[in-house]
Motif scaffolding. Structure first.
Motif, short mmCIF file in Angstrom:
data_model
loop_
_atom_site.label_atom_id
_atom_site.label_comp_id
_atom_site.label_asym_id
_atom_site.label_seq_id
_atom_site.Cartn_x
_atom_site.Cartn_y
_atom_site.Cartn_z
N LYS A 152 87.80 72.82 94.25
CA LYS A 152 87.69 74.25 94.02
C LYS A 152 88.43 74.62 92.74
CE LYS A 152 88.27 78.84 96.01
NZ LYS A 152 88.63 79.64 97.19
N ASN A 189 95.80 82.79 95.06
CA ASN A 189 94.44 82.86 95.58
C ASN A 189 94.40 82.96 97.11
OD1 ASN A 189 92.22 82.21 93.30
ND2 ASN A 189 94.14 81.17 92.80
N THR A 190 95.51 83.42 97.71
CA THR A 190 95.58 83.50 99.16
C THR A 190 95.54 84.93 99.67
OG1 THR A 190 96.79 81.40 99.36
CG2 THR A 190 97.00 82.95 101.17
N HIS A 242 100.19 74.16 90.66
CA HIS A 242 99.28 74.10 91.81
C HIS A 242 99.78 74.98 92.95
CE1 HIS A 242 96.52 70.43 91.08
NE2 HIS A 242 96.91 70.92 89.93
N LEU A 261 99.11 78.57 92.07
CA LEU A 261 97.69 78.90 92.18
C LEU A 261 97.27 79.12 93.62
CD1 LEU A 261 95.91 76.58 89.58
CD2 LEU A 261 96.14 79.05 89.47
N MET A 262 97.79 78.30 94.52
CA MET A 262 97.46 78.49 95.93
C MET A 262 97.93 79.86 96.40
SD MET A 262 98.35 74.72 97.47
CE MET A 262 97.93 75.12 99.15
N TYR A 300 90.53 77.02 90.83
CA TYR A 300 91.45 78.14 91.02
C TYR A 300 91.88 78.67 89.66
CZ TYR A 300 92.13 77.29 96.03
OH TYR A 300 91.94 77.16 97.38
N LYS A 301 91.95 80.00 89.50
CA LYS A 301 92.33 80.62 88.23
C LYS A 301 93.54 81.53 88.43
CE LYS A 301 87.84 80.68 85.88
NZ LYS A 301 87.11 79.85 86.82
N ASP A 358 97.33 71.27 99.60
CA ASP A 358 96.53 70.81 98.47
C ASP A 358 96.80 69.33 98.32
OD1 ASP A 358 95.29 70.31 96.00
OD2 ASP A 358 97.03 71.03 94.87
N SER A 392 92.66 77.85 84.50
CA SER A 392 92.23 77.33 85.79
C SER A 392 92.68 75.90 86.00
CB SER A 392 90.70 77.41 85.91
OG SER A 392 90.10 76.50 85.01
#
Length: 279
Positions: free
Chosen positions: A64, A114-115, A107, A110-111, A66-67, A89, A73
């Motif tokens: 996936k 995007n949550t 990382h 980013l998680m 992620y940005k 991840d 990204s």
């Protein structure tokens, strides 16, 4: 073209890709991504790494993009949510740059970004784990696994932000459950793999007609995507770009040459930094 010629062409393609696949292990992220497409394989790997036999995967997303807010990204290999809402991840990394501490930090961020949905409170952020399974001992202490978490320095207490990073050193293959899993990650043959669920999946992808056909489409798609990507002109430039991408994913030069349809010496020159584009 008659049916016999079609059958011969399919058989030749099957044998070609079966030959490529025989050398791949689960430390190759293209191959591992397809092992993880069987959710029970992801679940087993996480159970061993986390030391939790009760860990159950609720859902997962592979590769996936992620940005962040600026549009920068990163493609995360395998993002998983368990039945308790914890997020993982899982990354397979062959080189040091791809598993640097700041890459792990990014990382993790980013998680988080995007949550949460608009209006959700920050306290609703789930417990997260960024897991790097690395070829070499990235942190240099000769341990099989490293657990990283934030501490309050003055009192040496946990900060309790519930964001964790784990490095798994696949070079350490001790006679433990984790060590045997790392042995499995380096096995080329399904029959040598300890885990029944991983052995079954590797056999499917390497030895069955459907599995080899699926993997051949996957590798062709990587090549075609590389050929379409960007504004680089010329077939050889596109082939070189794809070759570098496959090399980053742990694929050997001989197999890359088969996929991008150039000779292996040219691929080796590209990987060593040479500039020639002559076939």
């Amino acid at each position: 073209m008659n049916h016999k010629k079609i059958d011969n062409k399919l058989n030749a393609r099957y044998e070609k890709y079966k030959g490529i696949l025989k050398n791949l292990t689960m430390m190759n992220d293209v191959f591992m991504r397809n092992v993880f497409k069987k959710q029970e394989c992801t679940e087993y790997v996480l159970q061993v790494i986390m030391g939790r036999k009760d860990l159950k995967v609720l859902d997962q997303v592979l590769q996936k993009d992620y940005k962040n807010l600026q549009g920068r990204s990163a493609i995360l290999d395998c993002v998983v949510r368990d039945v308790y809402g914890k997020q993982f991840d899982v990354e397979i990394q062959q080189d040091a740059e791809g598993a640097s501490p700041k890459r792990a930090r990014y990382h993790s961020g980013l998680m988080d970004m995007n949550t949460l949905n608009p209006g959700q409170d920050f306290d609703e952020l789930p417990e997260t784990y960024v897991i790097f399974i690395t070829r070499d001992d990235m942190l240099g202490y000769n341990l099989p696994i490293y657990h990283i978490e934030r501490k309050i320095k003055e009192v040496q207490e946990d900060f309790k932000d519930e964001a964790y990073i784990i490095y798994v050193n696949s070079h350490r293959q001790d006679d433990t459950e984790l060590g045997r899993l790392m042995q499995d990650f380096h096995c080329r043959n399904a029959e040598d793999i300890h885990s029944e669920v991983l052995a079954k999946r590797v056999y499917e992808l390497k030895e069955t007609w459907e599995g080899v056909k699926f993997m051949s489409r996957e590798m062709d798609e990587i090549y075609n995507e590389g050929a379409r990507h960007g504004k680089i002109e010329g077939a050889m430039e596109k082939a070189k770009e794809t070759a570098l991408t496959l090399a980053d994913r742990g694929m050997p030069a001989s197999d890359i040459a088969d996929i991008v349809k150039v000779n292996v010496k040219l691929v080796q020159e590209w990987l060593s930094g040479g500039k020639s584009l002559a076939k």
